[in-house]
Design an enzyme around this catalytic site. Structure first.
Site, PDB file in Angstrom:
ATOM      1  N   ASP A   1       6.962   6.823  -8.341  1.00 53.10           N
ATOM      2  CA  ASP A   1       5.978   7.042  -7.275  1.00 53.10           C
ATOM      3  C   ASP A   1       5.839   8.550  -7.031  1.00 53.10           C
ATOM      4  O   ASP A   1       6.841   9.269  -6.933  1.00 53.10           O
ATOM      5  CB  ASP A   1       6.498   6.331  -6.006  1.00 53.10           C
ATOM      6  CG  ASP A   1       5.452   6.212  -4.911  1.00 53.10           C
ATOM      7  OD1 ASP A   1       4.251   6.272  -5.227  1.00 53.10           O
ATOM      8  OD2 ASP A   1       5.850   6.022  -3.741  1.00 53.10           O
TER       9      ASP A   1
ATOM     10  N   GLU B   1      -4.150  10.552  -9.120  1.00 52.63           N
ATOM     11  CA  GLU B   1      -4.726  10.480  -7.765  1.00 52.63           C
ATOM     12  C   GLU B   1      -5.798  11.543  -7.605  1.00 52.63           C
ATOM     13  O   GLU B   1      -5.629  12.689  -8.018  1.00 52.63           O
ATOM     14  CB  GLU B   1      -3.633  10.673  -6.697  1.00 52.63           C
ATOM     15  CG  GLU B   1      -4.223  10.723  -5.276  1.00 52.63           C
ATOM     16  CD  GLU B   1      -3.201  10.509  -4.164  1.00 52.63           C
ATOM     17  OE1 GLU B   1      -2.195   9.824  -4.401  1.00 52.63           O
ATOM     18  OE2 GLU B   1      -3.433  11.042  -3.063  1.00 52.63           O
TER      19      GLU B   1
ATOM     20  N   ASP C   1       5.749   0.639   1.657  1.00 55.14           N
ATOM     21  CA  ASP C   1       7.132   1.069   1.870  1.00 55.14           C
ATOM     22  C   ASP C   1       7.501   0.917   3.353  1.00 55.14           C
ATOM     23  O   ASP C   1       8.463   0.245   3.727  1.00 55.14           O
ATOM     24  CB  ASP C   1       7.287   2.529   1.417  1.00 55.14           C
ATOM     25  CG  ASP C   1       8.728   3.012   1.478  1.00 55.14           C
ATOM     26  OD1 ASP C   1       9.611   2.239   1.881  1.00 55.14           O
ATOM     27  OD2 ASP C   1       8.996   4.177   1.124  1.00 55.14           O
TER      28      ASP C   1
HETATM   29  P1  13P Z   1       3.312   3.270   3.435  1.00 51.49           P
HETATM   30  O1  13P Z   1       4.015   4.418   4.075  1.00 51.49           O
HETATM   31  O2  13P Z   1       2.050   2.909   4.152  1.00 51.49           O
HETATM   32  O3  13P Z   1       4.182   2.093   3.225  1.00 51.49           O
HETATM   33  O4  13P Z   1       2.835   3.765   1.975  1.00 51.49           O
HETATM   34  C1  13P Z   1       3.733   3.838   0.906  1.00 51.49           C
HETATM   35  C2  13P Z   1       3.169   4.552  -0.267  1.00 51.49           C
HETATM   36  O5  13P Z   1       1.985   4.817  -0.383  1.00 51.49           O
HETATM   37  C3  13P Z   1       4.113   4.934  -1.326  1.00 51.49           C
HETATM   38  O6  13P Z   1       3.522   5.681  -2.345  1.00 51.49           O
HETATM   39  O1  G3H Z   2       5.208   7.859  -0.758  1.00 54.60           O
HETATM   40  C1  G3H Z   2       6.029   7.659   0.108  1.00 54.60           C
HETATM   41  C2  G3H Z   2       7.042   6.602   0.008  1.00 54.60           C
HETATM   42  O2  G3H Z   2       7.078   5.917   1.231  1.00 54.60           O
HETATM   43  C3  G3H Z   2       8.391   7.138  -0.404  1.00 54.60           C
HETATM   44  O3  G3H Z   2       8.969   7.883   0.600  1.00 54.60           O
HETATM   45  O4  G3H Z   2       9.929  10.002  -0.377  1.00 54.60           O
HETATM   46  O5  G3H Z   2      10.838   8.996   1.740  1.00 54.60           O
HETATM   47  O6  G3H Z   2      11.257   7.914  -0.483  1.00 54.60           O
HETATM   48  P1  G3H Z   2      10.325   8.752   0.360  1.00 54.60           P
HETATM   49 ZN    ZN Z   3       1.938   7.004  -1.795  1.00 53.07          ZN
END
Ligand code: 13P
Ligand code: G3H
Ligand code: ZN
Length: 342
Positions: A83, A142, A268
């Site tokens: 991610d 993106e 998330d």
């Molecule tokens: P949320 O914070 O809305 O759950 O989004 C998560 C997300 O986009 C991770 O890449």
């Molecule tokens: O893109 C955001 C996700 O919620 C991941 O968050 O970097 O705190 O693991 P994090």
């Molecule tokens: Zn994201």
């Protein structure tokens, strides 16, 4: 079942007209929650790890937990996705470790905060596509920027000023060759997305329809798609939390997106809230408890219920058995011979 490419899972989702939740993980309980939900609903799965998650788990732990999951749940097709990769080096290290999909987020500079130029975005994304496709790995790019800076991801800018431009999206997909496009439509990461239930003015679902018209065969991705349910805010606050009233992305809006090309939905925050609510409740009701299993078990169960609900709502439920995994080497061959295109 071995880990599968995200391209295959999203191609299947497009054929079936459904969306697939991409859930972030940082530990064993979250992985177990997702796989239990997938087993009960017969769903394909996308598990994703941020750079923060990879550092928290020291990479190897995360990887081996995922391999354990493929052994324990052999009937579930599962993608392991990076991610918000912040540069080609992050994506390469993920691919080297065995991730089957990466996001090159070139909408921001390497600091993960500063909005990048279109040309920079094209350049780094194309570089990752060449490296990844050579190994059969999927790439998400993106265009446009999410709002807010919560979680350390996203430009601290007005989300509405950085929506994805539908015409530029065509040029971006053509020049990069990505498999999936994350779009900016007014959402942000974290719990504090909207100060009231969002209307089309702030959550611009129309953009998705325009982008999908221009790019009917590109898989679209919605980031920041937690719904921040009121009941989870209430549980957290009832048991000593201090969350301010807030609103997320309504599930019916996500379902509208799915009708217009959205195939991957990132969640998330909702899972974080489900676990936190369960832990607060148990520790408040049983102040004598100190065995971590006493609170991790209900936390895992709360996340499982949330994920299960989303799998049903996004439409992926029932589709785990639809296909056999295509090996990454075969995906690489197909990319090379242009049998798979953007
Ligand atoms: P949320 O914070 O809305 O759950 O989004 C998560 C997300 O986009 C991770 O890449
Ligand atoms: O893109 C955001 C996700 O919620 C991941 O968050 O970097 O705190 O693991 P994090
Ligand atoms: Zn994201």
């Amino acid at each position: 079942m071995p880990l599968v490419s995200m391209r295959q899972v999203l191609d299947e989702a497009a054929k079936g007209g459904y969306g697939v939740g991409a859930f972030n993980v940082n530990n064993m309980e979250q992985i177990q929650a997702i796989f239990e939900a997938a087993r009960e609903t017969k769903s394909p799965v996308i598990v994703q790890a941020s750079r923060g998650a990879r550092s928290y788990t020291n990479d190897r732990f995360l990887y081996h937990l995922m391999i354990a999951a493929t052994e324990v749940y052999p009937e579930i097709p599962v993608v392991l996705h990076q991610d918000h990769g912040n540069g080609p080096a992050t994506c390469k290290s993920a691919i080297d470790m065995g991730f089957t999909s990466v996001m090159m987020d070139g909408s921001l500079m390497e600091d993960g905060k500063t909005p990048a130029s279109f040309e920079y975005n094209v350049k780094v994304t194309r570089e990752v596509v060449e490296m990844a496709h050579d190994r059969g790995v999927t790439v998400e790019g993106e265009l446009g920027c999410l709002g807010g800076i919560e979680d350390g991801h996203g430009a601290d800018v007005d989300a509405l000023a950085h929506l994805t431009d539908p015409d530029q999206a065509v040029e971006f997909v053509e020049r990069t060759g990505i498999d999936a496009l994350a779009v900016a439509i007014g959402t942000s990461h974290g719990a504090y997305k909207f100060s009231k239930k969002p209307t089309g003015e702030v959550l611009v679902m129309e953009r998705i329809e325009q982008i999908h018209k221009n790019l009917p065969s590109t898989h679209l991705v919605m980031h920041g798609s937690s719904s921040v349910p009121q009941d989870l805010q209430d549980v957290i606050n009832k048991y000593g939390g201090k969350m301010k009233q807030t609103y997320g992305v309504p599930v019916e809006e996500i379902q509208r997106g799915i009708k217009h090309g959205v195939r991957k939905i990132n969640v998330d925050t909702d899972n974080r809230m489900a676990m936190t609510g369960a832990i607060r409740k148990i520790l408040t009701e049983h102040p004598d408890a100190f065995d971590p299993r006493d609170y991790m078990k209900p936390a895992r169960e709360a996340m499982k219920q949330l994920v299960k609900q989303r799998m049903i709502e996004f439409g992926q439920a029932g589709h785990a058995g639809d296909y056999e995994p295509i090996p990454l080497a075969e995906m690489a061959r197909r990319y090379k011979e242009s049998l798979v295109t953007a």
